[in-house]
Scaffold this motif. Sequence first.
Motif, PDB file in Angstrom:
ATOM      1  N   LEU A   1      11.390   7.548 -55.174  1.00 47.14           N
ATOM      2  CA  LEU A   1      12.146   7.842 -53.959  1.00 47.14           C
ATOM      3  C   LEU A   1      11.813   6.831 -52.862  1.00 47.14           C
ATOM      4  N   LEU A   2      10.528   6.497 -52.722  1.00 46.69           N
ATOM      5  CA  LEU A   2      10.132   5.490 -51.731  1.00 46.69           C
ATOM      6  C   LEU A   2      10.710   4.130 -52.069  1.00 46.69           C
ATOM      7  N   ASN A   3      10.703   3.771 -53.344  1.00 47.14           N
ATOM      8  CA  ASN A   3      11.289   2.492 -53.740  1.00 47.14           C
ATOM      9  C   ASN A   3      12.768   2.424 -53.378  1.00 47.14           C
ATOM     10  N   ALA A   4      13.453   3.548 -53.507  1.00 51.02           N
ATOM     11  CA  ALA A   4      14.870   3.590 -53.138  1.00 51.02           C
ATOM     12  C   ALA A   4      15.043   3.377 -51.640  1.00 51.02           C
TER      13      ALA A   4
ATOM     14  N   THR B   1      19.833  12.694 -52.723  1.00 50.57           N
ATOM     15  CA  THR B   1      18.452  13.122 -52.944  1.00 50.57           C
ATOM     16  C   THR B   1      17.482  12.238 -52.173  1.00 50.57           C
ATOM     17  N   VAL B   2      17.701  10.930 -52.257  1.00 52.03           N
ATOM     18  CA  VAL B   2      16.822   9.983 -51.564  1.00 52.03           C
ATOM     19  C   VAL B   2      16.898  10.201 -50.055  1.00 52.03           C
ATOM     20  N   TYR B   3      18.106  10.349 -49.542  1.00 54.14           N
ATOM     21  CA  TYR B   3      18.281  10.516 -48.099  1.00 54.14           C
ATOM     22  C   TYR B   3      17.668  11.835 -47.623  1.00 54.14           C
ATOM     23  N   TYR B   4      17.825  12.878 -48.423  1.00 50.89           N
ATOM     24  CA  TYR B   4      17.259  14.186 -48.053  1.00 50.89           C
ATOM     25  C   TYR B   4      15.745  14.086 -47.880  1.00 50.89           C
ATOM     26  N   HIS B   5      15.065  13.473 -48.833  1.00 49.93           N
ATOM     27  CA  HIS B   5      13.613  13.371 -48.760  1.00 49.93           C
ATOM     28  C   HIS B   5      13.178  12.385 -47.675  1.00 49.93           C
ATOM     29  N   PHE B   6      13.942  11.324 -47.485  1.00 47.83           N
ATOM     30  CA  PHE B   6      13.646  10.385 -46.402  1.00 47.83           C
ATOM     31  C   PHE B   6      13.676  11.091 -45.058  1.00 47.83           C
ATOM     32  N   ARG B   7      14.707  11.891 -44.820  1.00 47.99           N
ATOM     33  CA  ARG B   7      14.830  12.611 -43.557  1.00 47.99           C
ATOM     34  C   ARG B   7      13.718  13.653 -43.421  1.00 47.99           C
TER      35      ARG B   7
ATOM     36  N   ARG C   1      10.932  13.639 -40.429  1.00 48.70           N
ATOM     37  CA  ARG C   1      10.691  14.757 -39.516  1.00 48.70           C
ATOM     38  C   ARG C   1       9.223  15.170 -39.515  1.00 48.70           C
ATOM     39  N   LEU C   2       8.564  15.038 -40.657  1.00 48.00           N
ATOM     40  CA  LEU C   2       7.146  15.375 -40.768  1.00 48.00           C
ATOM     41  C   LEU C   2       6.244  14.249 -40.267  1.00 48.00           C
ATOM     42  N   ASN C   3       6.852  13.144 -39.841  1.00 44.49           N
ATOM     43  CA  ASN C   3       6.107  11.962 -39.399  1.00 44.49           C
ATOM     44  C   ASN C   3       5.217  11.414 -40.518  1.00 44.49           C
ATOM     45  N   LEU C   4       5.610  11.684 -41.744  1.00 41.27           N
ATOM     46  CA  LEU C   4       4.796  11.296 -42.894  1.00 41.27           C
ATOM     47  C   LEU C   4       4.834   9.787 -43.143  1.00 41.27           C
ATOM     48  N   LEU C   5       5.936   9.155 -42.786  1.00 47.31           N
ATOM     49  CA  LEU C   5       6.077   7.730 -43.064  1.00 47.31           C
ATOM     50  C   LEU C   5       5.194   6.866 -42.175  1.00 47.31           C
TER      51      LEU C   5
END
Length: 210
Positions: free
Chosen positions: A39-42, A65-71, A75-79
Amino acid sequence: MASRNSPDQYPSDLTEAEWKQIESIFDRFRFDNHDPRTLLNAVFYVLKTGSQWRMLLADFPPWQTVYYHFRKWQRLNLLQRPMGRIRRAARVAEGREPSPSAAVIDTQSVDTERQAGPRRGRDPNKQVTGRKRHVIVDTLGFLLAVVVHSANENDSQAAPSVLKRILGQGRTPEGDFRRQRVQGPSWRARLAVLPLASLGRTAGRGKFRL
């Protein structure tokens, strides 16, 4: 959907060593159908190539799916956590403390078209209609924070909210090297809670005195 034979098929993909650096951050985001690394690679592919989400290659999971997890991660400030971990490791490799004690802040205004969205404004100093990037880096040039807003916002009004992004990311700052023109009474009032020491330009010279 086509499956990928290699986790580092594209230049934008995480290498094995890079993934090991941040794998623990995404441990709780493991799914039956899609690995968080894929997902991160995407996401990195979209960022690197400028591709539209809907045109994501079939080698990756569905774009929805990729966009859902990215968002969700956004929101969790995980990135922000991988960036912080990598920055600290890079600073140690350079013989510095893991956390910076000084920061450099500057802005850049860029033209954008109306189709880019409503957050556009006119920067009278740069004669640019579009958006403004507020960027804070440490003295090695490693990114600490970036905020994008309309170009008509004055630097002295926007900078305090940008500086709040780096609270807790480093040791007590010994210096904040910024353009002299963003200083003023409102600036200093808003920064009263931050132990920052402003270093202005050296008299008669166009460079900062560091």
